[in-house]
Scaffold this motif. Structure first.
Motif, PDB file in Angstrom:
ATOM      1  N   SER A  98      16.722  11.064   3.039  1.00 56.11           N
ATOM      2  CA  SER A  98      16.941   9.159   2.314  1.00 56.11           C
ATOM      3  C   SER A  98      17.879   8.640   2.340  1.00 56.11           C
ATOM      4  N   ALA A  99      17.957   9.497   0.993  1.00 57.95           N
ATOM      5  CA  ALA A  99      19.071   8.838  -0.058  1.00 57.95           C
ATOM      6  C   ALA A  99      20.113   8.614   0.933  1.00 57.95           C
ATOM      7  N   ALA A 100      20.497   9.590   1.227  1.00 58.08           N
ATOM      8  CA  ALA A 100      21.989   9.437   2.204  1.00 58.08           C
ATOM      9  C   ALA A 100      22.160   8.948   2.896  1.00 58.08           C
ATOM     10  N   LYS A 117      11.420   5.256   4.039  1.00 62.59           N
ATOM     11  CA  LYS A 117      10.444   7.241   4.127  1.00 62.59           C
ATOM     12  C   LYS A 117      11.429   7.904   2.647  1.00 62.59           C
ATOM     13  N   LEU A 118      11.740   6.995   2.077  1.00 59.55           N
ATOM     14  CA  LEU A 118      12.414   8.022   0.555  1.00 59.55           C
ATOM     15  C   LEU A 118      11.133   7.353  -0.627  1.00 59.55           C
ATOM     16  N   SER A 119      10.890   6.190   0.161  1.00 51.66           N
ATOM     17  CA  SER A 119       9.148   6.080  -1.091  1.00 51.66           C
ATOM     18  C   SER A 119       7.920   6.680  -0.709  1.00 51.66           C
ATOM     19  N   ASN A 120       7.934   7.182   1.046  1.00 51.49           N
ATOM     20  CA  ASN A 120       6.721   8.034   0.968  1.00 51.49           C
ATOM     21  C   ASN A 120       7.104   8.864   0.730  1.00 51.49           C
ATOM     22  N   GLU A 121       8.422   9.749   0.633  1.00 52.39           N
ATOM     23  CA  GLU A 121       8.612  11.099   0.189  1.00 52.39           C
ATOM     24  C   GLU A 121       7.779  11.567  -1.499  1.00 52.39           C
TER      25      GLU A 121
END
Length: 179
Positions: A98-100, A117-121
């Motif tokens: 997600s960061a990529a 998506k990154l926040s959910n993770e």
């Protein structure tokens, strides 16, 4: 020894990146495109039980402020640091991916989709790790992504929406507290 170097150098780089300017606990204002951005506060009281996740969260907070300020370049910088740190968390490849996506995104709308998506993770990882000191807030914007809604994490109860930026900076509410 090779494994130590392979793991140690990225972690040391991440901590060095975070430590730069860490001597100041004052508000910093960044001037970008003739707009003054939201001050970035470094909060030393927030500590997560996982050191690598603690470093990643610091960059996540930077990313959140960058998106709330509609700042694509700063978002890419923070996401790049998150990606490097996320590779050190062997249990979660989704965070790095997600960061990529944020780093390679051509516009802020695609950055915000990957940020969701990154926040959910991050929410899952933070709940699992727990907090050593302070607490974090899971905030929610019901209007994000055509009213599907999206979450993000904040160190304060004050809503500064990264999904709409200046258009709707105060849209959202605290949904949960991570302790």
């Amino acid at each position: 020894m090779k494994k130590l170097i392979k793991i140690g150098i990225p972690i040391a780089s991440l901590f060095l990146l975070i430590a730069c300017g860490n001597g100041e606990n004052k508000k910093k204002e960044v001037q970008q495109n003739n707009k003054t951005s939201v001050p970035i506060l470094k909060n030393p009281a927030i500590r997560i039980n996982d050191d690598i996740l603690n470093a990643i969260y610091s960059q996540y907070a930077h990313l959140t402020v960058a998106l709330a300020n509609d700042n694509i370049a700063e978002a890419k910088l923070a996401a790049n640091a998150i990606e490097a740190g996320a590779r050190e968390i062997s249990s979660d490849r989704n965070l790095a991916a997600s960061a990529a996506e944020i780093v390679s995104a051509p516009d802020i709308d695609k950055q915000r989709a990957a940020y969701s998506k990154l926040s959910n993770e991050m929410v899952l990882l933070l709940k699992k790790a727990g907090m050593a000191e302070a607490e974090l807030y899971v905030e929610y914007c019901p209007m994000a992504f055509d009213n599907k809604g999206a979450v993000w994490i904040s160190a304060t109860k004050e809503v500064r929406n990264p999904y709409f930026g200046e258009k709707m900076l105060k849209c959202g509410e605290v949904k949960e507290i991570i302790k």
